[in-house]
Design a protein around this motif. Structure first.
Motif, PDB file in Angstrom:
ATOM      1  N   GLY A 170      67.382 -14.363  79.741  1.00  0.00           N
ATOM      2  CA  GLY A 170      67.115 -15.700  80.271  1.00  0.00           C
ATOM      3  C   GLY A 170      66.839 -15.727  81.758  1.00  0.00           C
ATOM      4  O   GLY A 170      66.998 -16.773  82.399  1.00  0.00           O
ATOM      5  N   CYS A 171      66.429 -14.571  82.304  1.00  0.00           N
ATOM      6  CA  CYS A 171      66.084 -14.522  83.729  1.00  0.00           C
ATOM      7  C   CYS A 171      64.722 -15.191  83.927  1.00  0.00           C
ATOM      8  O   CYS A 171      63.783 -14.941  83.161  1.00  0.00           O
ATOM      9  CB  CYS A 171      66.052 -13.068  84.181  1.00  0.00           C
ATOM     10  SG  CYS A 171      65.893 -12.878  85.944  1.00  0.00           S
ATOM     11  N   GLN A 172      64.581 -16.049  84.938  1.00  0.00           N
ATOM     12  CA  GLN A 172      63.336 -16.817  85.099  1.00  0.00           C
ATOM     13  C   GLN A 172      62.216 -16.036  85.781  1.00  0.00           C
ATOM     14  O   GLN A 172      61.064 -16.112  85.383  1.00  0.00           O
ATOM     15  CB  GLN A 172      63.605 -18.096  85.914  1.00  0.00           C
ATOM     16  CG  GLN A 172      64.510 -19.078  85.193  1.00  0.00           C
ATOM     17  CD  GLN A 172      65.753 -19.354  86.001  1.00  0.00           C
ATOM     18  OE1 GLN A 172      66.369 -18.440  86.526  1.00  0.00           O
ATOM     19  NE2 GLN A 172      66.139 -20.618  86.069  1.00  0.00           N
ATOM     20  N   GLN A 173      62.551 -15.309  86.827  1.00  0.00           N
ATOM     21  CA  GLN A 173      61.514 -14.633  87.611  1.00  0.00           C
ATOM     22  C   GLN A 173      61.900 -13.181  87.831  1.00  0.00           C
ATOM     23  O   GLN A 173      63.084 -12.835  87.859  1.00  0.00           O
ATOM     24  CB  GLN A 173      61.311 -15.325  88.961  1.00  0.00           C
ATOM     25  CG  GLN A 173      60.807 -16.752  88.861  1.00  0.00           C
ATOM     26  CD  GLN A 173      60.641 -17.399  90.226  1.00  0.00           C
ATOM     27  OE1 GLN A 173      60.738 -16.728  91.250  1.00  0.00           O
ATOM     28  NE2 GLN A 173      60.397 -18.706  90.233  1.00  0.00           N
ATOM     29  N   VAL A 174      60.860 -12.334  88.000  1.00  0.00           N
ATOM     30  CA  VAL A 174      61.097 -10.908  88.237  1.00  0.00           C
ATOM     31  C   VAL A 174      60.216 -10.447  89.386  1.00  0.00           C
ATOM     32  O   VAL A 174      59.205 -11.075  89.725  1.00  0.00           O
ATOM     33  CB  VAL A 174      60.814 -10.057  86.981  1.00  0.00           C
ATOM     34  CG1 VAL A 174      61.786 -10.380  85.875  1.00  0.00           C
ATOM     35  CG2 VAL A 174      59.372 -10.247  86.522  1.00  0.00           C
ATOM     36  N   GLN A 175      60.604  -9.297  89.912  1.00  0.00           N
ATOM     37  CA  GLN A 175      59.879  -8.736  91.046  1.00  0.00           C
ATOM     38  C   GLN A 175      60.109  -7.231  91.021  1.00  0.00           C
ATOM     39  O   GLN A 175      61.234  -6.768  90.903  1.00  0.00           O
ATOM     40  CB  GLN A 175      60.415  -9.351  92.342  1.00  0.00           C
ATOM     41  CG  GLN A 175      59.735  -8.904  93.604  1.00  0.00           C
ATOM     42  CD  GLN A 175      60.348  -9.585  94.824  1.00  0.00           C
ATOM     43  OE1 GLN A 175      61.036 -10.601  94.705  1.00  0.00           O
ATOM     44  NE2 GLN A 175      60.119  -9.017  95.997  1.00  0.00           N
ATOM     45  N   GLY A 176      59.024  -6.454  91.113  1.00  0.00           N
ATOM     46  CA  GLY A 176      59.198  -5.018  91.123  1.00  0.00           C
ATOM     47  C   GLY A 176      57.917  -4.275  90.819  1.00  0.00           C
ATOM     48  O   GLY A 176      56.865  -4.867  90.566  1.00  0.00           O
ATOM     49  N   PHE A 177      58.010  -2.949  90.838  1.00  0.00           N
ATOM     50  CA  PHE A 177      56.841  -2.099  90.659  1.00  0.00           C
ATOM     51  C   PHE A 177      56.247  -2.219  89.263  1.00  0.00           C
ATOM     52  O   PHE A 177      55.100  -1.832  89.037  1.00  0.00           O
ATOM     53  CB  PHE A 177      57.208  -0.634  90.915  1.00  0.00           C
ATOM     54  CG  PHE A 177      57.495  -0.340  92.372  1.00  0.00           C
ATOM     55  CD1 PHE A 177      57.395  -1.341  93.326  1.00  0.00           C
ATOM     56  CD2 PHE A 177      57.871   0.921  92.778  1.00  0.00           C
ATOM     57  CE1 PHE A 177      57.662  -1.096  94.658  1.00  0.00           C
ATOM     58  CE2 PHE A 177      58.137   1.194  94.113  1.00  0.00           C
ATOM     59  CZ  PHE A 177      58.033   0.179  95.044  1.00  0.00           C
ATOM     60  N   ALA A 178      57.029  -2.731  88.313  1.00  0.00           N
ATOM     61  CA  ALA A 178      56.486  -2.887  86.962  1.00  0.00           C
ATOM     62  C   ALA A 178      55.288  -3.824  86.973  1.00  0.00           C
ATOM     63  O   ALA A 178      54.383  -3.710  86.123  1.00  0.00           O
ATOM     64  CB  ALA A 178      57.565  -3.416  86.024  1.00  0.00           C
ATOM     65  N   PHE A 179      55.266  -4.763  87.892  1.00  0.00           N
ATOM     66  CA  PHE A 179      54.125  -5.664  88.032  1.00  0.00           C
ATOM     67  C   PHE A 179      53.249  -5.294  89.222  1.00  0.00           C
ATOM     68  O   PHE A 179      52.026  -5.245  89.107  1.00  0.00           O
ATOM     69  CB  PHE A 179      54.606  -7.111  88.176  1.00  0.00           C
ATOM     70  CG  PHE A 179      55.098  -7.703  86.896  1.00  0.00           C
ATOM     71  CD1 PHE A 179      54.214  -8.202  85.943  1.00  0.00           C
ATOM     72  CD2 PHE A 179      56.455  -7.740  86.621  1.00  0.00           C
ATOM     73  CE1 PHE A 179      54.672  -8.749  84.762  1.00  0.00           C
ATOM     74  CE2 PHE A 179      56.920  -8.283  85.436  1.00  0.00           C
ATOM     75  CZ  PHE A 179      56.039  -8.788  84.492  1.00  0.00           C
ATOM     76  N   SER A 180      53.874  -5.041  90.339  1.00  0.00           N
ATOM     77  CA  SER A 180      53.057  -4.745  91.525  1.00  0.00           C
ATOM     78  C   SER A 180      53.930  -4.160  92.627  1.00  0.00           C
ATOM     79  O   SER A 180      55.063  -4.587  92.824  1.00  0.00           O
ATOM     80  CB  SER A 180      52.367  -6.011  92.046  1.00  0.00           C
ATOM     81  OG  SER A 180      51.700  -5.748  93.266  1.00  0.00           O
ATOM     82  N   ARG A 181      53.383  -3.190  93.320  1.00  0.00           N
ATOM     83  CA  ARG A 181      53.977  -2.745  94.569  1.00  0.00           C
ATOM     84  C   ARG A 181      53.659  -3.789  95.649  1.00  0.00           C
ATOM     85  O   ARG A 181      52.794  -4.639  95.444  1.00  0.00           O
ATOM     86  CB  ARG A 181      53.398  -1.392  94.987  1.00  0.00           C
ATOM     87  CG  ARG A 181      53.800  -0.241  94.065  1.00  0.00           C
ATOM     88  CD  ARG A 181      53.126   1.051  94.514  1.00  0.00           C
ATOM     89  NE  ARG A 181      53.519   2.156  93.674  1.00  0.00           N
ATOM     90  CZ  ARG A 181      54.581   2.932  93.876  1.00  0.00           C
ATOM     91  NH1 ARG A 181      55.348   2.692  94.929  1.00  0.00           N
ATOM     92  NH2 ARG A 181      54.870   3.914  93.059  1.00  0.00           N
ATOM     93  N   PRO A 182      54.318  -3.721  96.776  1.00  0.00           N
ATOM     94  CA  PRO A 182      53.907  -4.605  97.888  1.00  0.00           C
ATOM     95  C   PRO A 182      52.461  -4.318  98.278  1.00  0.00           C
ATOM     96  O   PRO A 182      52.052  -3.153  98.397  1.00  0.00           O
ATOM     97  CB  PRO A 182      54.878  -4.226  99.010  1.00  0.00           C
ATOM     98  CG  PRO A 182      56.057  -3.647  98.318  1.00  0.00           C
ATOM     99  CD  PRO A 182      55.522  -2.934  97.115  1.00  0.00           C
TER     100      PRO A 182
END
Length: 788
Positions: free
Chosen positions: A754-766
């Protein structure tokens, strides 16, 4: 390939913009802009016009040019037009006849005649005027009447006949009574009449059109002929008198006639006709150019801007500043010789205002380098001294006062400075003239000796002196002091930072004196923390922001980005953000770095919104800044400067365990939230005070630390922690973000939790801003994952 070149080009441009509008360079350019705007405002209200007219006087004296010699002034020391002395009209008639006989080219009779009681005298003068025919022109004069209004004086038609007339306007003067500009023609009683100056010069112009009068012609070289030499038959060329054949003659009163004096540059009682004679000489020579104030101001502003942009070091800027200041008199001199009038005062005012702004800023920095409580210079001043004097040998010593904060808490306010000064007195036991620098619990000074053992032995002796307590405010206070030493070799400012680092590693019991090793890792980390190096890196674009997308798991779209600061040093390559941010905090430059990152991130966010990508922009804020309200002002100023919508700005508070006073931090965060921004708790789950901070502070978002997110697939405890935090967020009605997602297979776990948002290399590096602008959706983010 073309896309890559475009991306590199955009990145280069953005890097240059960061360098141009950051730090000291932006400050100097801002001062150039303000000085220019203030000078233009002064020009609009003619504030410096008297200064310009004084400079024109100087130009007139410098020029010293020879007149054409074609214009001759025939002067009378007596009033020729006095109605009570009609016999003088015979003299004027005789003079005109003699000029006619001598073959004069043109005559301007600059005397107006009313009817007299002697009709024969008037008729005699009228015949002489008529005999000259088209070669004579009568001059009407516009003067100020006793009631303050303009009055036209003209020769009676019965005397003038049908002779052509021109006008000389004696009211067309400035407040000093000088005529710097005249018109080509004037409207007299609804009739357009040429001016005397324009007629002498043989130039016609439109009504109201003005020209500058050049007073650079030498007065002594203007041919002047007394009228007596004409009507008394004394006119003989053999006696050295001026030849009038074919020349232009102005017949008028000399300065001895009451009421005919007119000030001109270099002479306050010149004949009134001289103004028009100078006007005629000006038009004949073509020297009517007048470079107005805004043009001269723009030229100097451009020069100064170039110096500011390309003169990085002070040793290059100051000679260039001096050159611009010396250029002003050189330009004035050259313009005088060329016969070009110059409005230089506003450029001088511009340079003066800029200099005053820079002086005030340097004064403020000097004040900032002095401890207001003790009056001692700060360690920044020691750093500046080492750099300014290019000291390359000796040692830097930093003394750390142990238990400093605890002692200050027990002392009265008026005794705190006395405590530090008593310590300084002990440091000066061997050298009363020793310059000691103070900054918090550090005292520093420079030792000229190159022998490290000698310096260490001296410090051991100082420690013995400090064994005795200090008497402050009637109390006996024990003193604990340790020392860090760094030899100066190479970069002196870097060695100062190394000495501070060494002092921080000391302890009274085990390591009271620490020596910084040359080239050590500690030295390297402190080296990059120096204020001057960090400021310079921001100026030239070495410190910049990259942006990591935040993905909404429900819609699978990018909803925001987090600004992450990076430093690429040309000599050392990429420097770990953890390292240089830590050193920023120790060097007291965290506030400056935060201001820079906020400005860059909000500018990037505004650009994204302009491109139609309404993403939130997250910026990390160190918990160490939540001790006073200055951070609220920094955020507010960044929003105002970039016009970024505060509803899209998320401030991520890092290391909440370092918040010393939650009540103060809460009031500061509430003040920030009042501007419209959102507050996020970064790295939730680590640090002993995380839950306490979550409870007491007004967060709108929590970010689950990567330690749990990266291990949740293989560790049930990590998965349980992530699930509990997500559930807690839902109950508290705040957004939960999982950061550090590296494995795409873990996305399903987060959705189930039930986590709303994610952030990390799985989607994109900076990614860089240029790549972010090119990315339109989540697929674009995946494609951009390897771009940085």
């Amino acid at each position: 390939m073309g896309d890559k070149r475009t991306s590199n080009f955009v990145g280069t441009v953005l890097g240059r913009q960061r360098a141009l509008f950051g730090g000291r360079l932006f400050e100097r350019l801002r001062h150039v802009l303000w000085a220019g705007l203030i000078s233009l405002a002064m020009f609009a209200v003619l504030l410096f016009e008297p200064v310009d007219q004084f400079l024109w006087l100087i130009q007139s004296r410098i020029a010293d040019r020879s007149p054409s010699g074609d214009i001759v002034f025939v002067a009378s020391d007596e009033a020729l037009n006095d109605p009570d002395m009609p016999q003088r009209r015979y003299d004027v008639a005789a003079a005109l006849d003699e000029l006619d006989r001598r073959g004069v080219g043109k005559v301007f009779l600059d005397v107006t005649f009313a009817q007299s009681e002697d009709t024969r005298a008037d008729q005699r003068l009228s015949r002489s005027i008529a005999d000259l025919g088209p070669r004579i022109t009568l001059v009407d004069r516009i003067v100020v009447a006793s009631n303050g209004r303009s009055l036209v004086r003209e020769t009676e038609p019965s005397i003038a006949g049908s002779v052509f007339r021109v006008v000389s306007d004696q009211t067309d003067r400035n407040w000093f009574g000088l005529a710097w500009e005249l018109q080509y023609s004037y409207d007299v009683a609804g009739k357009l009449t040429p001016s005397l100056g324009a007629a002498i010069g043989g130039i016609r112009g439109a009504n109201g059109q003005k020209f500058s009068v050049d007073y650079g012609f030498s007065q002594t070289r203007i041919p002047v002929l007394p009228i007596e030499h004409l009507f008394e038959n004394k006119y003989r060329l053999s006696d050295g008198l001026t030849d009038v054949t074919g020349k232009t003659v102005i017949l008028g009163h000399s300065n001895r006639v009451t009421g005919t004096q007119q000030p001109i540059p270099g002479r306050m009682d010149a004949p009134a006709s001289f103004v028009d004679i100078y006007a005629g000489e000006t038009l004949k020579s073509g020297r009517t150019q007048h470079i107005r104030g805004p043009i001269v101001l723009a030229f100097h502003a451009l020069l100064l801007s170039l110096v500011v942009v390309f003169g990085g070091a002070r040793r290059r800027r100051w000679p260039a500043y001096s050159g611009i200041v010396l250029l002003a008199p050189a330009v004035l001199f050259a313009a005088a010789k060329l016969g070009v009038r110059l409005d230089l005062s506003y450029a001088l005012g511009f340079l003066g205002i800029y200099g005053a702004m820079r002086s005030r800023m340097r004064w403020k920095r000097r004040v900032e380098m002095v401890n207001s409580e003790t009056g001692l210079p700060k360690l920044r001043a020691l750093e500046a001294r080492l750099l300014r004097e290019t000291i390359s040998n000796g040692h830097v010593v930093i003394a750390k006062i142990q238990n400093y904060e605890r002692v200050l808490k027990t002392l009265r306010t008026e005794d705190k400075s006395s405590y530090v000064l008593k310590l300084v007195d002990r440091l000066r036991a061997a050298d009363p003239n020793l310059v000691v620098y103070s900054d918090g619990h550090h005292l520093g000074w420079y030792v000229a000796s190159d022998d490290t053992d000698d310096v260490t032995d001296h410090l051991e002796g100082l420690r013995a002196i400090f064994a005795a307590p200090v008497e402050v405010g009637g109390f006996s206070v024990d003193v604990g002091i340790t020392f860090g030493i760094a030899s100066i070799d190479g970069d002196p400012a870097a060695r100062l930072a190394a000495a501070v680092a060494a002092a921080e590693e000391t302890s009274e019991a085990h390591n009271p004196i620490a020596i910084a090793e040359t080239g050590s890792q500690s030295d390297l980390l402190w080296d990059i923390s120096l204020r001057a190096r960090i400021d310079e890196a921001m100026e030239v674009g070495e410190i910049y922001c990259v942006y990591q997308p935040k993905i909404d798991l429900g819609s699978k779209t990018t909803v925001g980005v987090e600004a992450l600061v990076r430093w690429h040093d040309p000599a050392r390559g990429f420097i770990s953000p953890m390292h240089f941010i830590q050193q920023c905090e120790k060097a007291g430059r965290m506030e400056h770095l935060t201001r820079y990152v906020l400005q860059s991130a909000c500018s990037a966010g505004q650009l994204l919104h302009f491109r139609g990508q309404n993403l939130t922009m997250s910026v990390n804020i160190s918990a160490t800044l939540l001790g006073d309200m200055r951070i609220a002002g920094i955020v507010r100023n960044a929003l105002q400067a970039t016009r970024f919508d505060p509803q899209f700005l998320v401030l991520e508070i890092t290391e909440t365990s370092r918040i010393s006073d939650h009540s103060v931090a809460s009031s500061i965060l509430e003040e920030l939230k009042s501007t419209g921004v959102k507050i996020s708790m970064d790295d939730f789950g680590v640090g002993s005070a995380s839950y306490e901070a979550f409870y007491e502070l007004p967060f709108d978002e929590i970010k689950i630390d990567r330690l749990f997110v990266s291990n949740m697939a293989k560790d049930p405890k990590a998965r349980a922690i992530v699930a509990s935090i997500a559930a807690m967020g839902r109950e508290a009605r705040i957004t939960v973000v999982a950061e550090g997602l590296e494995n795409p297979q873990d996305i399903g776990l987060l959705e189930a939790i039930g986590c709303q948002q994610v952030q990390g290399f799985a989607f994109s590096r900076p990614v860089s801003l240029s790549n972010l602008l090119e990315s339109k959706d989540i697929d674009g983010m995946r494609a951009a994952a390897n771009m940085v």
